[in-house]
Design an enzyme around this catalytic site. Structure first.
Site, PDB file in Angstrom:
ATOM      1  N   LYS A 133       0.822  -1.225   0.000  1.00  0.00           N
ATOM      2  CA  LYS A 133       0.000   0.000   0.000  1.00  0.00           C
ATOM      3  C   LYS A 133       0.849   1.265   0.000  1.00  0.00           C
ATOM      4  O   LYS A 133       0.419   2.296  -0.510  1.00  0.00           O
ATOM      5  CB  LYS A 133      -0.982  -0.013   1.152  1.00  0.00           C
ATOM      6  CG  LYS A 133      -0.344   0.127   2.519  1.00  0.00           C
ATOM      7  CD  LYS A 133      -1.369  -0.093   3.618  1.00  0.00           C
ATOM      8  CE  LYS A 133      -0.716   0.085   4.966  1.00  0.00           C
ATOM      9  NZ  LYS A 133      -1.318  -0.760   6.006  1.00  0.00           N
ATOM     10  N   ARG A 169      -7.526  -1.212  17.566  1.00  0.00           N
ATOM     11  CA  ARG A 169      -8.119  -1.033  16.239  1.00  0.00           C
ATOM     12  C   ARG A 169      -8.900  -2.323  15.973  1.00  0.00           C
ATOM     13  O   ARG A 169      -9.754  -2.676  16.772  1.00  0.00           O
ATOM     14  CB  ARG A 169      -7.050  -0.704  15.192  1.00  0.00           C
ATOM     15  CG  ARG A 169      -7.643   0.030  13.971  1.00  0.00           C
ATOM     16  CD  ARG A 169      -6.612   0.420  12.942  1.00  0.00           C
ATOM     17  NE  ARG A 169      -6.050  -0.735  12.250  1.00  0.00           N
ATOM     18  CZ  ARG A 169      -5.140  -0.667  11.273  1.00  0.00           C
ATOM     19  NH1 ARG A 169      -4.691   0.507  10.872  1.00  0.00           N
ATOM     20  NH2 ARG A 169      -4.679  -1.752  10.688  1.00  0.00           N
TER      21      ARG A 169
HETATM   22  C1  LIG Z   1      -0.337  -1.445   6.575  1.00  0.00           C
HETATM   23  C2  LIG Z   1      -0.496  -2.679   7.336  1.00  0.00           C
HETATM   24  C3  LIG Z   1       0.630  -3.468   7.621  1.00  0.00           C
HETATM   25  C4  LIG Z   1       2.042  -3.049   7.249  1.00  0.00           C
HETATM   26  O1  LIG Z   1       2.461  -2.016   8.096  1.00  0.00           O
HETATM   27  P1  LIG Z   1       3.973  -1.403   8.017  1.00  0.00           P
HETATM   28  O2  LIG Z   1       4.075  -0.549   9.215  1.00  0.00           O
HETATM   29  O3  LIG Z   1       4.034  -0.624   6.738  1.00  0.00           O
HETATM   30  O4  LIG Z   1       4.894  -2.559   8.016  1.00  0.00           O
HETATM   31  C5  LIG Z   1       0.432  -4.658   8.305  1.00  0.00           C
HETATM   32  N1  LIG Z   1      -0.806  -5.038   8.693  1.00  0.00           N
HETATM   33  C6  LIG Z   1      -1.909  -4.298   8.447  1.00  0.00           C
HETATM   34  C7  LIG Z   1      -3.235  -4.785   8.920  1.00  0.00           C
HETATM   35  C8  LIG Z   1      -1.785  -3.094   7.757  1.00  0.00           C
HETATM   36  O5  LIG Z   1      -2.889  -2.365   7.504  1.00  0.00           O
END
Ligand SMILES: *Cc1c(COP(=O)(O)O)cnc(C)c1O
Length: 354
Positions: A35, A128
Site C-alpha cells: 500500500k 483497532r
Molecule cells: C499497513 C499494514 C501493515 C504493514 O504495516 P507497516 O508498518 O508498513 O509494516 C500490516 N498489517 C496491516 C493490517 C496493515 O494495515
C-alpha cells in the site's frame, strides 16, 4: 514534469531480500505490503523477486493492480460486506473479525467456486481491529464451519491506532490463541501473523516467540525504518524514495507576518519566530501532495517553514550555493508522505534501478 517521486527499485529489492533472509533464519516468512507505493506492479515485482511469500494491501483496487503477480494476495483492511464478491475474486485471503462479513465471504466463495482463506484478527491492546482474546476461539470455530471458508490463521495489529508496541509477551499470547484455535478447529499449520514493521525489532533481537510464522512488512522494506521506535535499521537502505520539486519563487522576506492575523489556509493559528529578513524558496508542492512534516530536505541548511494546499515554504538562507527559480530541490520522505505521494495523480513516478 515536477513534482517527481523517484523510486530506486533495486534498493527496495535489496531491502526485501535482506529481510526475507533475516526472517528465514528464524523460521519467519515475510508478507510484502504494497500500500505504501499504491501497488505499482513494477515495484511489487521487486518484492516478488526477493522471495516474500505473499503480497498484501489494504485496498481492493490495489490488489487488482497486482492481479498478474504470481503470489497469493492478502487483503489487510477488514473486507466491506458490500464488496465480498470482489474480495473473493481479487484476494486469496483476508484479515477478518466479523462473523457477518465472513458469512458474506462464504456466500461469495461458494458462488464463485473459489475458496477463501480467513485470518482471524485478535485485539491485543492497540484498539483497532480484532475480536477480544477471550472470544477468539469461539469466533474461529464459527468461521471455520462456513462453506467455502478456510480458517488459515490468526493475526494481530499494533502501533496503528493506540500506538501500542508489540512485545514478546503480547505475541506469546497470540501464539497461545493460535494453538487453542488449532486444537478447537482441528486445523494444522496455521499462519500466526505477528504484526507489521513495529514487530520487526523483535525479529532483529531474536525475541519473537516461537510459533509466530509470519510478519506483514511494508515500511521497513520501503524506508529501512522499524516503526516501534522509528529507528533506521542497519544494513537497509533508507533512501529508496526521493521527492523532487521545483522552486517557483525566491524572495527575501521578513520572517514575521505583517498585519492582523487569523488562521492559515487550514484554520490553524501559527506562531513564527522573528529572525529578521530571510531568503525563502516557494516550492510547487503542497499538502495535496504531501504533508510538510513528513518531508526532509536533502539540502543541508534548508528548513521547511510550512505548507498550504499547493505551496511549500522553505527558508534557504543557511543553505550553500546560489539558487534560481526553476531549480529543483530534493526531499527524503517519511511514511505519511509516501502514502499520499504514491496516490497523487499529479506526481510523476520515475522508477530507476530496475
Ligand atoms: C499497513 C499494514 C501493515 C504493514 O504495516 P507497516 O508498518 O508498513 O509494516 C500490516 N498489517 C496491516 C493490517 C496493515 O494495515
Amino acid at each position: 514534469m515536477f513534482p517527481q517521486l523517484i523510486v530506486d527499485v533495486a534498493k527496495i529489492r535489496e531491502n526485501a531480500e535482506t529481510l526475507v533472509q533475516h526472517g528465514r533464519s528464524q523460521g519467519i516468512s515475510i508478507v510484502g505490503v504494497t500500500k505504501g507505493f499504491a501497488a505499482i506492479p513494477a515495484i511489487a515485482q521487486a518484492l516478488v523477486d526477493s522471495g516474500v511469500e505473499a503480497l498484501a494491501d489494504s485496498r481492493i483496487e490495489n490488489l487488482e493492480r497486482l492481479g498478474a503477480m504470481p503470489l497469493p494476495k492478502l487483503l489487510l483492511r477488514l473486507p466491506s460486506p458490500s464488496r465480498a464478491a470482489e474480495t473473493v475474486r481479487l484476494a486469496d485471503a483476508s484479515l477478518n473479525s466479523e462473523l457477518d462479513t465472513v458469512r458474506a465471504l462464504s456466500a461469495a466463495a461458494r458462488a464463485a467456486g473459489k475458496p477463501h482463506r480467513v485470518i482471524l484478527m485478535v485485539e491485543l491492546g492497540d484498539r483497532r481491529e480484532g475480536v477480544p482474546a477471550e472470544s477468539a476461539v469461539d469466533a474461529a470455530r464459527a468461521m471455520a464451519g462456513l462453506p467455502g471458508i478456510r480458517l488459515a490463521g490468526v493475526g494481530a495489529n499494533f502501533t496503528c491506532f493506540g500506538g501500542v508496541i508489540p512485545t514478546a509477551e503480547s505475541l506469546g499470547t497470540l501464539v497461545e490463541i493460535g494453538q487453542a484455535m488449532e486444537k478447537a478447529c482441528g486445523a494444522e499449520s496455521m499462519t500466526i501473523s505477528g504484526g507489521s514493521s513495529s514487530s520487526f525489532y523483535l525479529l532483529e533481537n531474536g525475541e519473537l516467540p516461537r510459533g509466530i510464522t509470519s510478519l506483514r512488512l511494508g515500511e521497513v522494506i520501503l524506508l529501512g525504518r522499524e516503526t516501534a521506535f522509528g529507528r533506521k535499521v542497519d544494513h537497509l537502505h533508507d533512501d529508496a524514495f526521493t521527492l523532487r520539486a521545483e522552486v517557483i519563487e525566491l524572495q527575501t522576506k521578513e520572517s514575521l507576518p505583517a498585519g492582523p492575523t487569523g488562521g492559515d489556509a487550514f484554520g490553524e493559528s501559527r506562531s513564527f519566530r522573528d529572525r529578521g529578513k530571510r531568503l525563502r524558496a516557494l516550492i510547487a508542492l503542497g499538502r495535496q501532495d504531501a504533508a510538510p512534516e513528513y518531508l526532509v530536505p536533502r539540502l543541508a541548511g534548508a528548513e521547511i517553514l510550512g505548507a498550504s494546499s499547493d505551496h511549500l515554504v522553505l527558508d534557504i538562507s543557511d543553505a550553500p550555493g546560489t539558487w534560481r527559480v526553476g531549480d529543483v530541490l530534493e526531499f527524503g520522505i517519511a511514511y505519511g508522505a509516501l502514502l499520499s505521494l504514491s496516490n497523487a495523480a499529479c506526481v510523476e513516478k520515475i522508477l530507476i534501478g530496475r
